[in-house]
Scaffold this motif. Structure first.
Motif, PDB file in Angstrom:
ATOM      1  N   ASP A  30       0.812  -1.221   0.000  1.00 53.42           N
ATOM      2  CA  ASP A  30       0.000   0.000   0.000  1.00 53.42           C
ATOM      3  C   ASP A  30       0.844   1.269   0.000  1.00 53.42           C
ATOM      4  N   LEU A  45      -3.004  -5.383  -5.815  1.00 53.68           N
ATOM      5  CA  LEU A  45      -2.599  -4.018  -6.133  1.00 53.68           C
ATOM      6  C   LEU A  45      -2.044  -3.914  -7.553  1.00 53.68           C
ATOM      7  N   LYS A  50      -4.462  -1.637  -9.654  1.00 48.35           N
ATOM      8  CA  LYS A  50      -3.933  -0.268  -9.660  1.00 48.35           C
ATOM      9  C   LYS A  50      -2.734  -0.081 -10.592  1.00 48.35           C
TER      10      LYS A  50
END
Length: 344
Positions: free
Chosen positions: A242, A329, A333
């Motif tokens: 993150d 992720l 993303k």
């Protein structure tokens, strides 16, 4: 640019730590690799490559078997290796296994052939390392001949000759898309062009810009040998979390463990955290938040002009949960961000 760059994933099935902090048995690691590939497929990742090894820190020694299990649980993701150690296998059997995988997966097989960076398979299969270069050259030559049609005539020094030999099964009408993994020698780049295969550069350390001459050489060789110019791919290690700090803290102990072990085997000095950070900031280690990793991938794509980037997402004994979060992720993303950055 033209078509968006393809973004894939690679793993060697590194033996991971479980919830109790102990190394897990290989059967569990292999089932977790299948789960990781299923998640990657759900996220729209283009490719999953499984590296072949024959040592106790990596669980995957028969990647095509694992890929067949993945094929049964996925729909879109292309299925390949990173790499298949062609030097210590039989080219006909490798071709047959991938043609079979291609059939059962609906045309998704995409092998990456190479020599590998470890030598454990040589004594395991009773082969002599003195023939390291010759075995690979001959076997790649035979594999390329197998791709050209259902019957093959071929001869070499280290295998029985074939005369108008049919080989079954044959790939579907689209054929097999076959890559060759190259560590960075000019001779290897030209060999890929000579056999009219796809070039995959393994960039595992240092500034990726140092590989620009190899991409240029590939393009010149294609022109001189009158081969079609195909998109070049690269394979590099990394990890997404993150935040930048979370990614570095999560990866560092496992990176240190893996490179410490391999370094001790090869006589390298112990790796340091400063070296680790320098490789993240200036080298070929794609570690950080989705934004950081996406920017770094996009910059590499632009400077090298490549068409495919594969992130080796497992390094050392990282827990399965950390790897699944990394994939989440990466798919949700990083991939959209890379495409947006390159389109801008």
């Amino acid at each position: 640019m033209g078509n968006p760059v393809e973004l894939g994933l690679d793993t060697f099935g590194d033996v991971s730590t479980g919830p109790d902090g102990r190394l897990q048995p290989m059967d569990r690691v292999l089932r977790e690799v299948v789960d990781q590939a299923v998640l990657a497929d759900e996220l729209g990742v283009h490719f999953i490559g499984l590296g072949e090894h024959h040592r106790d820190d990596f669980a995957i020694s028969a990647p095509e078997v694992v890929l067949a299990a993945i094929a049964g649980r996925t729909r879109r993701i292309r299925l390949g290796t990173a790499v298949t150690v062609l030097s210590t296998d039989d080219a006909v059997r490798v071709f047959q296994r991938f043609a079979t995988l291609d059939a059962v997966s609906g045309g998704r097989a995409e092998p990456i052939l190479g020599r590998g960076s470890f030598t454990e398979s040589w004594p395991l299969f009773g082969l002599n390392l003195q023939h390291y270069d010759l075995y690979f050259e001959e076997k790649l030559d035979l594999f390329a001949a197998l791709l050209r049609g259902p019957r093959v005539t071929w001869s070499g020094r280290h295998r029985a000759a074939l005369q108008d030999q049919p080989v079954f099964p044959q790939p579907g009408p689209q054929g097999l898309k076959v890559w060759v993994g190259v560590g960075g020698s000019p001779e290897s780049v030209v060999r890929v062009v000579r056999h009219d295969l796809h070039l995959m550069l393994a960039i595992i350390g240092g500034d990726p810009r140092r590989f620009v001459p190899y991409v240029d050489l590939y393009q010149r060789a294609c022109a001189q040998l009158q081969r079609p110019l195909r998109p070049v791919g690269i394979h590099s290690p990394g990890f997404v979390a993150d935040t930048d700090e979370a990614a570095r803290e999560a990866l560092w102990p496992h990176y240190r463990a893996m490179f410490g072990r391999i370094g001790a085997e090869r006589g390298w000095p112990p790796t340091t955290r400063d070296r680790f950070i320098a490789e993240i900031e200036h080298g070929s280690l794609y570690v950080g938040s989705p934004e950081t990793v996406a920017r770094k991938i996009a910059a590499t794509v632009q400077v090298l002009g490549i068409g495919r980037f594969d992130l080796k997402y497992a390094t050392g004994p990282q827990p399965h949960g950390d790897l699944m979060r990394c994939l989440e992720l990466y798919g949700r993303k990083v991939i959209p961000m890379v495409h947006d950055l390159l389109a801008g």
